[in-house]
Design an enzyme around this catalytic site. Structure first.
Site, PDB file in Angstrom:
ATOM      1  N   GLY A  65       2.239  -5.410   8.864  1.00 25.48           N
ATOM      2  CA  GLY A  65       3.383  -5.149   9.647  1.00 25.48           C
ATOM      3  C   GLY A  65       4.416  -6.118   9.138  1.00 25.48           C
ATOM      4  N   ASP A  66       3.803  -7.474   9.408  1.00 28.61           N
ATOM      5  CA  ASP A  66       4.525  -8.596   9.036  1.00 28.61           C
ATOM      6  C   ASP A  66       4.880  -8.734   7.346  1.00 28.61           C
ATOM      7  OD1 ASP A  66       5.385 -10.022  11.469  1.00 28.61           O
ATOM      8  OD2 ASP A  66       3.349 -10.907  11.557  1.00 28.61           O
ATOM      9  N   LEU A  67       3.912  -8.272   6.759  1.00 27.90           N
ATOM     10  CA  LEU A  67       4.034  -8.381   5.129  1.00 27.90           C
ATOM     11  C   LEU A  67       4.938  -7.575   4.697  1.00 27.90           C
ATOM     12  CD1 LEU A  67       0.695 -10.006   4.275  1.00 27.90           C
ATOM     13  CD2 LEU A  67       2.548 -11.236   4.393  1.00 27.90           C
ATOM     14  N   ALA A  96       8.287  -8.441   5.172  1.00 30.18           N
ATOM     15  CA  ALA A  96       8.828  -9.567   4.341  1.00 30.18           C
ATOM     16  C   ALA A  96       9.231  -9.265   3.056  1.00 30.18           C
ATOM     17  CB  ALA A  96       7.756 -10.377   4.441  1.00 30.18           C
TER      18      ALA A  96
END
Length: 420
Positions: free
Chosen positions: A186-188, A191
């Site tokens: 989710g974060d990556l 990003a």
């Protein structure tokens, strides 16, 4: 006539060097924390940009405490996403701290933040005001659920994105519970899309002379990564099922148990399947009407896997890789991280670089995964200690010693006879 460009030989290790810095001269202000925003700014720093990370004096980025494991005073989680930056401590909720950030933005190219919509910091650094005040600024805002819709104001972590955007429903064994991915997808994911957006906006600025407001979210990025899962659902209206390591559209294309571990076979066409069958001593499988084509194999996945599993479990991983690889059948052992970082391929690519950290000494980092004319961007400096560069950066912004002292120690008595 210009000199010909010398290209590296295919088997040469791409050298790590400061020349691979396509964003040299760019200035980035990082007001983000946790992982998605810091990974964007670390990537920009890897590419040569000058990045100043602004952190709260009381503890800084929360990931500094996300351990164990720790390496020195900071958790390895923080150390993973903050190299090549300088750290300044400021209270962004104070007028003085906000004024200092505006000094940074006066000649900045990029601002990255992940303020929760509607928060006091989102109001203090409203993108409409910033875009008007700094027309060349590229502002990246990363949120949990995007800029509109009923969830726009909700906070979110990686786990929330993996659950709410469907990834966990696709991950795990058919008869087991939903699982999160091993990486923070989710974060990556956010990003990486944010990084693309920033660089696209910088390219457009070269044509128009104006920056812009760029947004992405953990939720949107996960939807974009559904790819074939989403188009399959759109076509059939059927809810996809978890397949473990299996593929919804290819068989055999998954992990299998050998006598001493697990490995993967990835058969992408019927020719490869015939080679596999012959190598395993069962050429008749390729003529079985249940398995003759990939469409047939997908329909009879369970029956074919039962046959494969019965054969593959008799020999070790190395045996099967040595047998199938030379035949062109895609195959690989499932490696643990200790094996990955001892692998000659990892070493040959120069993907691990070392930098000195003031507290822990030599610190290894996974390098940026793109080369420029055979040169990999370098890990130039260790992830900074909290506030390590505060005085240095504030002096560059024009603050004198007394002004710096007041910013860094606001409880101290003020001497208004001094300058900024």
């Amino acid at each position: 006539m210009s000199e010909p460009i010398s290209e590296p030989t295919p088997d040469a290790a791409p050298p790590a060097g400061a020349h691979a810095a396509p964003l040299a001269g760019m200035k980035v202000v990082d007001l983000s924390k946790i992982l998605a925003g810091p990974y964007v700014t670390m990537s920009l720093a890897d590419l040569g940009a000058e990045v100043v990370k602004v952190e709260h004096p009381a503890g800084g980025d929360p990931t500094r405490g996300w351990g164990p494991p720790f390496n020195g005073p900071d958790a390895t989680y923080y150390l993973a996403a903050n190299r090549n930056k300088r750290s300044v401590t400021l209270d962004l909720k104070s007028p003085a701290g906000q004024r200092a950030v505006h000094r940074m933005l006066a000649d900045a190219d990029v601002l990255v933040e992940n303020f929760r919509p509607g928060s006091s910091l989102a109001r203090a650094f409203d993108y409409r005001e910033l875009c008007e005040r700094y027309p060349r600024l590229v502002l990246l805002h990363i949120s949990a659920f995007g800029e509109s819709g009923p969830l726009r104001d909700e906070p979110g972590y990686d786990m929330v994105a993996q659950a709410s955007a469907g990834l966990m429903s696709l991950t795990g064994e058919p008869d087991g519970p939903p699982l999160k991915a091993g990486y923070a997808m989710g974060d990556l994911g956010a990003a990486l899309f944010g990084l693309v957006g920033v660089n696209a906006a910088l390219v457009e600025r070269e044509r128009t002379g104006r920056g812009q407001y760029v947004t992405t979210s953990l939720y949107e990025s996960q939807l974009a990564l559904h790819i074939n899962w989403a188009t399959g659902y759109f076509a059939t209206g059927e809810r996809p099922a978890r397949l473990g390591s299996g593929h919804p559209s290819l068989v055999p294309y998954q992990a299998y148990a050998a006598a001493d571990g697990h490995f993967v076979i990835a058969v992408g066409n019927d020719v490869l399947f015939r080679r596999l069958c012959e190598a395993l001593g069962h050429p008749e499988w390729a003529g079985d009407p249940r398995f003759a084509t990939n469409r047939d194999r997908v329909a009879h996945r369970t029956a074919l896997n039962a046959k494969l599993e019965a054969v593959l479990v008799d020999r070790g991983v190395d045996h099967w890789c040595a047998l199938l690889g030379p035949l062109g059948v895609p195959v690989a052992p499932i490696r643990s991280l200790d094996e990955v970082y001892a692998c000659p391929q990892t070493e040959a690519l120069g993907m691990v670089q070392q930098v000195d950290h003031p507290d822990v000494g030599p610190l290894r980092q996974v390098a940026f995964p793109v080369n420029f004319r055979g040169v990999r961007p370098s890990v130039r400096s260790a992830p900074p200690k909290l506030g390590q560069h505060s005085r240095e950066v504030l002096a560059e912004l024009g603050y004198d010693k007394a002004g710096i002292d007041r910013l860094l120690h606001p409880e101290a008595p003020r001497d208004d006879t001094h300058g900024a």
